[in-house]
Motif scaffolding. Structure first.
Motif, short mmCIF file in Angstrom:
data_model
loop_
_atom_site.label_atom_id
_atom_site.label_comp_id
_atom_site.label_asym_id
_atom_site.label_seq_id
_atom_site.Cartn_x
_atom_site.Cartn_y
_atom_site.Cartn_z
N ASP A 82 -17.82 9.42 42.26
CA ASP A 82 -17.10 8.46 43.09
C ASP A 82 -15.69 9.01 43.25
O ASP A 82 -14.86 8.86 42.35
N ASN A 83 -15.44 9.66 44.37
CA ASN A 83 -14.14 10.31 44.55
C ASN A 83 -13.00 9.30 44.65
O ASN A 83 -11.87 9.61 44.27
N ALA A 84 -13.30 8.11 45.15
CA ALA A 84 -12.26 7.08 45.23
C ALA A 84 -11.82 6.62 43.85
O ALA A 84 -10.66 6.24 43.66
N GLU A 85 -12.74 6.68 42.89
CA GLU A 85 -12.44 6.28 41.52
C GLU A 85 -12.16 7.46 40.61
O GLU A 85 -11.95 7.29 39.41
N ASN A 86 -12.17 8.68 41.18
CA ASN A 86 -11.91 9.89 40.37
C ASN A 86 -12.85 9.96 39.16
O ASN A 86 -12.42 10.26 38.05
N THR A 87 -14.11 9.67 39.39
CA THR A 87 -15.05 9.60 38.27
C THR A 87 -16.36 10.31 38.62
O THR A 87 -16.85 10.19 39.75
N VAL A 88 -16.89 11.00 37.63
CA VAL A 88 -18.22 11.59 37.71
C VAL A 88 -19.10 10.91 36.67
O VAL A 88 -18.63 10.60 35.57
N TYR A 89 -20.36 10.69 37.02
CA TYR A 89 -21.27 9.99 36.13
C TYR A 89 -22.47 10.89 35.78
O TYR A 89 -22.88 11.74 36.57
N LEU A 90 -23.00 10.63 34.60
CA LEU A 90 -24.26 11.25 34.18
C LEU A 90 -25.17 10.13 33.73
O LEU A 90 -24.98 9.56 32.65
N GLN A 91 -26.15 9.79 34.57
CA GLN A 91 -27.15 8.79 34.23
C GLN A 91 -28.29 9.48 33.51
O GLN A 91 -28.90 10.40 34.07
N MET A 92 -28.56 9.04 32.30
CA MET A 92 -29.59 9.67 31.48
C MET A 92 -30.69 8.67 31.20
O MET A 92 -30.44 7.63 30.57
N ASN A 93 -31.89 8.98 31.64
CA ASN A 93 -33.05 8.12 31.43
C ASN A 93 -34.11 8.84 30.61
O ASN A 93 -34.06 10.07 30.47
N SER A 94 -35.03 8.07 30.08
CA SER A 94 -36.15 8.64 29.30
C SER A 94 -35.64 9.60 28.23
O SER A 94 -36.15 10.71 28.07
N LEU A 95 -34.66 9.16 27.50
CA LEU A 95 -34.03 10.02 26.50
C LEU A 95 -34.98 10.36 25.36
O LEU A 95 -35.82 9.53 24.96
N VAL A 96 -34.84 11.57 24.88
CA VAL A 96 -35.64 12.06 23.75
C VAL A 96 -34.68 12.57 22.68
O VAL A 96 -33.49 12.79 22.94
N THR A 97 -35.22 12.75 21.46
CA THR A 97 -34.34 13.16 20.36
C THR A 97 -33.66 14.49 20.64
O THR A 97 -32.54 14.74 20.17
N GLY A 98 -34.30 15.33 21.41
CA GLY A 98 -33.70 16.62 21.76
C GLY A 98 -32.48 16.52 22.66
O GLY A 98 -31.79 17.52 22.87
N ASP A 99 -32.21 15.31 23.19
CA ASP A 99 -31.01 15.11 24.00
C ASP A 99 -29.79 14.80 23.15
O ASP A 99 -28.67 14.71 23.69
N THR A 100 -29.98 14.65 21.85
CA THR A 100 -28.86 14.37 20.96
C THR A 100 -27.86 15.52 20.96
O THR A 100 -28.22 16.67 20.71
N ALA A 101 -26.61 15.21 21.29
CA ALA A 101 -25.57 16.23 21.40
C ALA A 101 -24.25 15.56 21.74
O ALA A 101 -24.21 14.37 22.06
N VAL A 102 -23.20 16.35 21.67
CA VAL A 102 -21.93 15.94 22.27
C VAL A 102 -21.96 16.39 23.73
O VAL A 102 -22.25 17.55 24.02
N TYR A 103 -21.66 15.47 24.63
CA TYR A 103 -21.70 15.75 26.05
C TYR A 103 -20.27 15.90 26.58
O TYR A 103 -19.39 15.10 26.28
N TYR A 104 -20.10 16.94 27.40
CA TYR A 104 -18.80 17.27 27.96
C TYR A 104 -18.88 17.35 29.48
O TYR A 104 -19.86 17.85 30.03
N CYS A 105 -17.83 16.89 30.13
CA CYS A 105 -17.67 17.19 31.54
C CYS A 105 -16.57 18.23 31.69
O CYS A 105 -15.71 18.38 30.81
N ALA A 106 -16.62 18.95 32.80
CA ALA A 106 -15.64 20.00 33.03
C ALA A 106 -15.51 20.26 34.53
O ALA A 106 -16.46 20.03 35.29
N ALA A 107 -14.36 20.76 34.91
CA ALA A 107 -14.08 21.07 36.32
C ALA A 107 -14.44 22.52 36.61
O ALA A 107 -14.01 23.43 35.89
N HIS A 108 -15.20 22.74 37.68
CA HIS A 108 -15.65 24.08 38.02
C HIS A 108 -14.54 24.83 38.75
O HIS A 108 -13.97 24.33 39.73
N ARG A 109 -14.27 26.06 38.28
CA ARG A 109 -13.20 26.88 38.86
C ARG A 109 -13.69 28.05 39.67
O ARG A 109 -12.90 28.75 40.29
N GLY A 110 -14.98 28.28 39.63
CA GLY A 110 -15.53 29.43 40.34
C GLY A 110 -16.44 30.21 39.42
O GLY A 110 -16.22 30.24 38.22
N GLY A 111 -17.44 30.84 40.00
CA GLY A 111 -18.39 31.59 39.21
C GLY A 111 -19.68 30.80 39.03
O GLY A 111 -19.88 29.75 39.64
#
Length: 123
Positions: free
Chosen positions: A73-102
């Motif tokens: 939502d660019n008006a809200e300056n926010t990116v979302y990650l909707q996660m469904n059907s979660l499994v134990t293998g999804d356990t982690a620290v989640y990070y967002c980051a800005a892409h600079r190229g590459g």
């Protein structure tokens, strides 16, 4: 310089859902493609998905495709990650980051990073 703050992590049962948010400061947020990564204990940081700027085309790792959805939502300056059907293998620290190229799946292509939010999936 954009600054990023993730939120929305927590403890959830297998099969449950969570929505992570990544709030960005700065007026140029809409010009940045954004990525989500995750890192489990003892493992390398893993690419989860990518959303382009400003229109929002997406790409996902095979491990989450069909279960996770990235939006922005660019008006809200926010990116979302909707996660469904979660499994134990999804356990982690989640990070967002800005892409600079590459390569969009490479951590080296991103700066800055948020501080991360913990997601724990239990059976």
């Amino acid at each position: 310089q954009v600054q990023l703050v993730e939120s929305g992590g927590g403890l959830v049962q297998t099969g449950g859902s969570l929505r992570l948010s990544c709030a960005a400061s700065g007026r140029t947020f809409s010009s940045y493609a954004m990525g989500w990564f995750r890192q489990a204990p003892g493992k390398e940081r893993e690419w989860v998905g990518f959303i382009s700027a400003p229109g929002g085309g997406t790409a996902y790792a095979n491990s989450v495709k069909g279960r996770f959805t990235i939006s922005r939502d660019n008006a809200e300056n926010t990116v979302y990650l909707q996660m469904n059907s979660l499994v134990t293998g999804d356990t982690a620290v989640y990070y967002c980051a800005a892409h600079r190229g590459g390569a969009y799946f490479s951590p080296a292509a991103y700066n800055p990073w948020g501080q991360g939010t913990q997601v724990t999936v239990h059976s």
